[in-house]
Design an enzyme around this catalytic site. Structure first.
Site, mmCIF file in Angstrom:
data_model
loop_
_atom_site.group_PDB
_atom_site.id
_atom_site.type_symbol
_atom_site.label_atom_id
_atom_site.label_comp_id
_atom_site.label_asym_id
_atom_site.label_seq_id
_atom_site.Cartn_x
_atom_site.Cartn_y
_atom_site.Cartn_z
ATOM 1 N N LYS A 93 0.825 -1.222 0.000
ATOM 2 C CA LYS A 93 0.000 0.000 0.000
ATOM 3 C C LYS A 93 0.855 1.266 0.000
ATOM 4 O O LYS A 93 0.658 2.148 -0.831
ATOM 5 C CB LYS A 93 -0.943 0.053 1.221
ATOM 6 C CG LYS A 93 -1.960 -1.043 1.304
ATOM 7 C CD LYS A 93 -2.891 -0.860 2.489
ATOM 8 C CE LYS A 93 -2.170 -0.798 3.831
ATOM 9 N NZ LYS A 93 -1.476 -2.050 4.198
ATOM 10 N N ARG A 122 -9.913 1.420 8.337
ATOM 11 C CA ARG A 122 -9.512 0.051 8.662
ATOM 12 C C ARG A 122 -10.527 -0.639 9.554
ATOM 13 O O ARG A 122 -10.360 -1.823 9.856
ATOM 14 C CB ARG A 122 -8.180 0.085 9.422
ATOM 15 C CG ARG A 122 -6.943 -0.102 8.560
ATOM 16 C CD ARG A 122 -5.720 0.106 9.458
ATOM 17 N NE ARG A 122 -4.574 -0.636 9.054
ATOM 18 C CZ ARG A 122 -3.502 -0.092 8.460
ATOM 19 N NH1 ARG A 122 -3.464 1.180 8.154
ATOM 20 N NH2 ARG A 122 -2.464 -0.833 8.172
ATOM 21 N N ARG A 178 11.844 -6.053 5.431
ATOM 22 C CA ARG A 178 11.863 -4.648 5.829
ATOM 23 C C ARG A 178 12.396 -4.503 7.256
ATOM 24 O O ARG A 178 13.086 -3.528 7.579
ATOM 25 C CB ARG A 178 10.446 -4.042 5.726
ATOM 26 C CG ARG A 178 10.432 -2.551 6.026
ATOM 27 C CD ARG A 178 9.122 -1.907 5.680
ATOM 28 N NE ARG A 178 8.048 -2.361 6.556
ATOM 29 C CZ ARG A 178 6.785 -2.010 6.418
ATOM 30 N NH1 ARG A 178 6.424 -1.218 5.415
ATOM 31 N NH2 ARG A 178 5.862 -2.453 7.238
ATOM 32 N N ARG A 210 11.879 -1.524 11.661
ATOM 33 C CA ARG A 210 10.602 -1.005 12.180
ATOM 34 C C ARG A 210 10.130 -1.883 13.329
ATOM 35 O O ARG A 210 10.110 -3.114 13.202
ATOM 36 C CB ARG A 210 9.566 -0.991 11.044
ATOM 37 C CG ARG A 210 8.806 0.307 10.978
ATOM 38 C CD ARG A 210 7.951 0.354 9.752
ATOM 39 N NE ARG A 210 6.615 -0.185 10.002
ATOM 40 C CZ ARG A 210 5.608 -0.044 9.149
ATOM 41 N NH1 ARG A 210 5.785 0.602 8.010
ATOM 42 N NH2 ARG A 210 4.435 -0.547 9.435
ATOM 43 N N ARG A 225 -0.696 -8.486 13.341
ATOM 44 C CA ARG A 225 -1.236 -7.479 12.414
ATOM 45 C C ARG A 225 -2.083 -8.149 11.335
ATOM 46 O O ARG A 225 -3.117 -7.630 10.925
ATOM 47 C CB ARG A 225 -0.090 -6.676 11.772
ATOM 48 C CG ARG A 225 0.513 -5.655 12.740
ATOM 49 C CD ARG A 225 1.874 -5.180 12.306
ATOM 50 N NE ARG A 225 1.872 -4.503 11.031
ATOM 51 C CZ ARG A 225 2.972 -4.298 10.288
ATOM 52 N NH1 ARG A 225 4.140 -4.756 10.709
ATOM 53 N NH2 ARG A 225 2.890 -3.662 9.159
HETATM 54 P P1 B4P Z 1 3.624 -1.907 2.388
HETATM 55 O O1 B4P Z 1 2.498 -2.849 2.301
HETATM 56 O O2 B4P Z 1 3.653 -0.781 1.429
HETATM 57 O O3 B4P Z 1 3.635 -1.527 3.907
HETATM 58 P P2 B4P Z 1 2.831 -0.409 4.631
HETATM 59 O O4 B4P Z 1 2.207 0.573 3.741
HETATM 60 O O5 B4P Z 1 3.811 0.118 5.581
HETATM 61 O O6 B4P Z 1 1.587 -1.116 5.274
HETATM 62 P P3 B4P Z 1 1.326 -1.600 6.740
HETATM 63 O O7 B4P Z 1 -0.092 -2.051 6.741
HETATM 64 O O8 B4P Z 1 2.360 -2.599 7.080
HETATM 65 O O9 B4P Z 1 1.578 -0.382 7.726
HETATM 66 P P4 B4P Z 1 0.847 0.996 8.040
HETATM 67 O O10 B4P Z 1 1.926 1.998 8.052
HETATM 68 O O11 B4P Z 1 -0.304 1.258 7.123
HETATM 69 O O12 B4P Z 1 5.061 -2.549 2.136
HETATM 70 C C1 B4P Z 1 5.632 -3.534 2.945
HETATM 71 C C2 B4P Z 1 7.024 -3.913 2.424
HETATM 72 O O13 B4P Z 1 6.899 -4.612 1.187
HETATM 73 C C3 B4P Z 1 7.961 -2.748 2.140
HETATM 74 O O14 B4P Z 1 9.226 -3.051 2.642
HETATM 75 C C4 B4P Z 1 8.020 -2.655 0.622
HETATM 76 O O15 B4P Z 1 9.257 -2.197 0.132
HETATM 77 C C5 B4P Z 1 7.791 -4.096 0.191
HETATM 78 N N1 B4P Z 1 7.108 -4.207 -1.102
HETATM 79 C C6 B4P Z 1 6.080 -3.449 -1.533
HETATM 80 N N2 B4P Z 1 5.692 -3.859 -2.768
HETATM 81 C C7 B4P Z 1 6.495 -4.923 -3.096
HETATM 82 C C8 B4P Z 1 6.582 -5.787 -4.229
HETATM 83 N N3 B4P Z 1 5.757 -5.664 -5.287
HETATM 84 N N4 B4P Z 1 7.510 -6.784 -4.207
HETATM 85 C C9 B4P Z 1 8.341 -6.921 -3.160
HETATM 86 N N5 B4P Z 1 8.315 -6.128 -2.051
HETATM 87 C C10 B4P Z 1 7.408 -5.150 -2.027
HETATM 88 O O16 B4P Z 1 0.285 0.757 9.501
HETATM 89 C C11 B4P Z 1 1.137 0.521 10.606
HETATM 90 C C12 B4P Z 1 0.340 0.504 11.905
HETATM 91 O O17 B4P Z 1 -0.254 1.824 12.135
HETATM 92 C C13 B4P Z 1 -0.857 -0.450 11.986
HETATM 93 O O18 B4P Z 1 -0.472 -1.763 12.325
HETATM 94 C C14 B4P Z 1 -1.713 0.254 13.101
HETATM 95 O O19 B4P Z 1 -1.207 -0.031 14.392
HETATM 96 C C15 B4P Z 1 -1.510 1.731 12.820
HETATM 97 N N6 B4P Z 1 -2.573 2.252 11.937
HETATM 98 C C16 B4P Z 1 -2.395 2.715 10.663
HETATM 99 N N7 B4P Z 1 -3.578 3.123 10.153
HETATM 100 C C17 B4P Z 1 -4.524 2.888 11.106
HETATM 101 C C18 B4P Z 1 -5.938 3.056 11.162
HETATM 102 N N8 B4P Z 1 -6.636 3.541 10.109
HETATM 103 N N9 B4P Z 1 -6.586 2.699 12.291
HETATM 104 C C19 B4P Z 1 -5.925 2.229 13.345
HETATM 105 N N10 B4P Z 1 -4.598 2.028 13.365
HETATM 106 C C20 B4P Z 1 -3.890 2.341 12.252
#
Ligand code: B4P
Length: 190
Positions: free
Chosen positions: A14, A89, A128, A134, A145
């Site tokens: 995402k 979410r 990652r 992280r 998660r």
């Molecule tokens: P991503 O999937 O891009 O990770 P993310 O955006 O950080 O999503 P995530 O759900 O983990 O965390 P968020 O910050 O939203 O990428 C993951 C990895 O994969 C990266 O290293 C990337 O380089 C790699 N990658 C991507 N595409 C690839 C491909 N095609 N091939 C290979 N590798 C690839 O949320 C974090 C925390 O914040 C949550 O757990 C929660 O506690 C809180 N939070 C956020 N939003 C919230 C909400 N609305 N409500 C309540 N809590 C919330």
């Protein structure tokens, strides 16, 4: 003017894709995870609260998250469109977003669900963890998660499907391929 929501399990890509789509569409990418992490880094009160939940793999409470998103969407750069990455979410966040949009007389254009195999997302997040350290990318927290996502967020796809807003996009494969699939799914040609 485009208003998009990006749904998908942790590690689906995402954040990676949100930055690319937002640049192409000329709208701000608004990531609740990034806003929480910035607050954690700055040591704000919001950051102290959020960190407790994030480090356990739990969602930050709706009241805190909703207020933060309402503030962000009220900023001028979001008035002509936005890409929400990681919000809503929970069912309550869906309702709150509905209220925020109604107050602006605005509507979502698409809700994109980015899908990926569980084994793949666990591998991506553990990679990652090695690269960025992280604190919520440890194996136990990643599993939690994924459980929380399955319980609280996966069912939201059906809500948006009933509203005819949902498009599903395969997040497996190279980053560029996934971006091309996403743009195609929302009808943008580059
Ligand atoms: P991503 O999937 O891009 O990770 P993310 O955006 O950080 O999503 P995530 O759900 O983990 O965390 P968020 O910050 O939203 O990428 C993951 C990895 O994969 C990266 O290293 C990337 O380089 C790699 N990658 C991507 N595409 C690839 C491909 N095609 N091939 C290979 N590798 C690839 O949320 C974090 C925390 O914040 C949550 O757990 C929660 O506690 C809180 N939070 C956020 N939003 C919230 C909400 N609305 N409500 C309540 N809590 C919330």
């Amino acid at each position: 003017m485009t208003r998009l929501v990006l749904l998908g399990p942790p590690g689906a890509g995402k954040g990676t894709q949100a930055a690319r789509l937002a640049a192409t569409l000329g709208v701000p990418a608004i990531s609740t995870g990034d806003i929480f992490r910035r607050n954690v880094a700055d040591g704000t009160e919001l950051g102290v609260t959020a960190k407790r939940y994030m480090d356990a793999g739990e969602y930050v409470p709706d009241s805190v998250t909703n207020a933060m998103v309402a503030d962000r969407l009220a900023e001028p750069d979001a008035s002509d469109g936005f890409l929400l990455d990681g919000y809503p979410r929970t069912a309550e966040q869906v309702e709150e977003l509905d209220r925020m949009l109604a107050a602006q007389d605005a509507r979502l254009d698409h809700v994109v669900e980015l899908t990926a195999d569980t084994d793949e997302v666990v591998q991506r997040l553990l990679k990652r963890a090695q690269e960025q350290g992280r604190s919520d990318d440890t194996e136990d927290v990643v599993r939690r998660r994924l459980e929380v996502y399955a319980e609280q967020t996966a069912p939201l796809a059906a809500v948006y499907e009933r509203r005819d807003l949902l498009v599903r996009v395969d997040g497996m494969g190279e980053v560029d391929e996934v971006t091309a699939r996403l743009l195609d799914a929302i009808g943008v040609s580059v």
